[in-house]
Design an enzyme around this catalytic site. Structure first.
Site, short mmCIF file in Angstrom:
data_model
loop_
_atom_site.label_atom_id
_atom_site.label_comp_id
_atom_site.label_asym_id
_atom_site.label_seq_id
_atom_site.Cartn_x
_atom_site.Cartn_y
_atom_site.Cartn_z
CD GLU A 102 -3.68 -7.24 3.35
OE1 GLU A 102 -4.23 -7.44 4.44
OE2 GLU A 102 -3.26 -6.13 2.99
N GLY A 107 -0.47 -5.10 0.97
CA GLY A 107 -1.72 -5.01 0.22
C GLY A 107 -1.67 -5.72 -1.11
CD GLU A 145 0.84 -5.81 5.83
OE1 GLU A 145 0.09 -5.71 4.84
OE2 GLU A 145 1.52 -6.84 6.06
CB ALA A 201 -0.91 -0.01 1.22
#
Length: 260
Positions: free
Chosen positions: A115, A112, A135, A66
């Site tokens: 994900e 992300g 993360e 992200a």
């Protein structure tokens, strides 16, 4: 529809969505997430599209994470809203899409990015791919479904280790874990995914959508997956695809499914 950060192209019943932020290693920001939602929704509604492939531009990254600069100064409440909106708009949306989605993982799929790949119905990786959820090294946890989907795919113990260490696995380890279905060279990645997609397009899109719903039901709290299967199985009997498929079988010919 025009997009700034992605490219969406349809050919031979396959829509390929490419995240196109190579200077940012295709990192997900709010604008890109919104554009991806629009592209997936558009492809799902397109009767010509039978399969969707999502990949990243360039040779280095599928999605390297992200865009941290967007949320580095968020409050607790803003963080919750960020995760909730992202899950609803993109990650859960893809998982529950009626059109099958293949993630073509070319290079890094981190945070992300992994994900996003895990929200797809299955994954194919290039041999240079590296995957992980780093993360905790930033003082946060995966917020786009990573703590839920990774254990479903590779098991609780392996997911705990991968998340706690903020480590990465290469394509071979990902294959042995069941995180990806296949490995190819980078050059062969999209052609290989298109070959699988071609096999899918020959089957009933109505039945495939029903199968997605039935399989996903097994992973939803408070939902009886077996009962969902019974309902979806029965519903197939009312479709034109079922009439065509059974007629073609009995007449010993290739089915031409109308998709209805």
């Amino acid at each position: 529809m025009g997009y700034t950060n992605i490219i969406s192209e349809e050919d031979n019943s396959i829509t390929t969505i490419t995240i196109n932020r190579p200077n940012k290693l295709n990192a997900l920001n709010k604008e890109t997430i919104n554009e991806l939602h629009g592209a997936f929704k558009e492809a799902d509604l397109d009767k010509n599209t039978k399969v969707i492939i999502v990949t990243g531009s360039g040779e280095k990254a599928f999605v390297a994470g992200a865009d941290i600069s967007e949320f580095a100064n968020y409050s607790i409440e803003e963080g919750k809203i960020l995760a909730a909106n992202g899950q609803e708009l993109l990650f859960n949306f893809i998982e529950n899409l009626s059109t099958p989605v293949i993630a073509a993982i070319n290079g890094f799929a981190l945070g992300g990015g992994l994900e996003l790949a895990m929200a797809c119905h299955f994954r194919v990786a290039s041999d240079n791919a590296k995957m992980g959820l780093p993360e905790v090294s930033l003082g946060v946890i995966p917020g786009y479904g990573g703590t839920q989907r990774l254990p479903q795919l590779i098991g609780k113990g392996r997911a705990m280790e991968l998340i706690m260490t903020a480590g990465m696995v290469d394509a071979n380890r990902a294959l042995s874990y069941g995180l990806v279905n296949h490995i190819t060279t980078l050059d062969e990645l999209l052609p290989f995914c298109e070959k699988i997609a071609g096999k899918i397009t020959r089957n009933s899109s109505v039945a495939i959508s029903a199968a997605i719903r039935a399989i996903n039901a097994n992973f939803k709290d408070g939902v009886d997956g077996f009962n969902t299967e019974i309902q979806e199985f029965g519903n197939c009997f009312g479709s034109d695809d079922f009439a065509e498929g059974t007629s073609a079988f009995l007449e010993k010919r290739k089915a031409d499914f109308p998709g209805e």
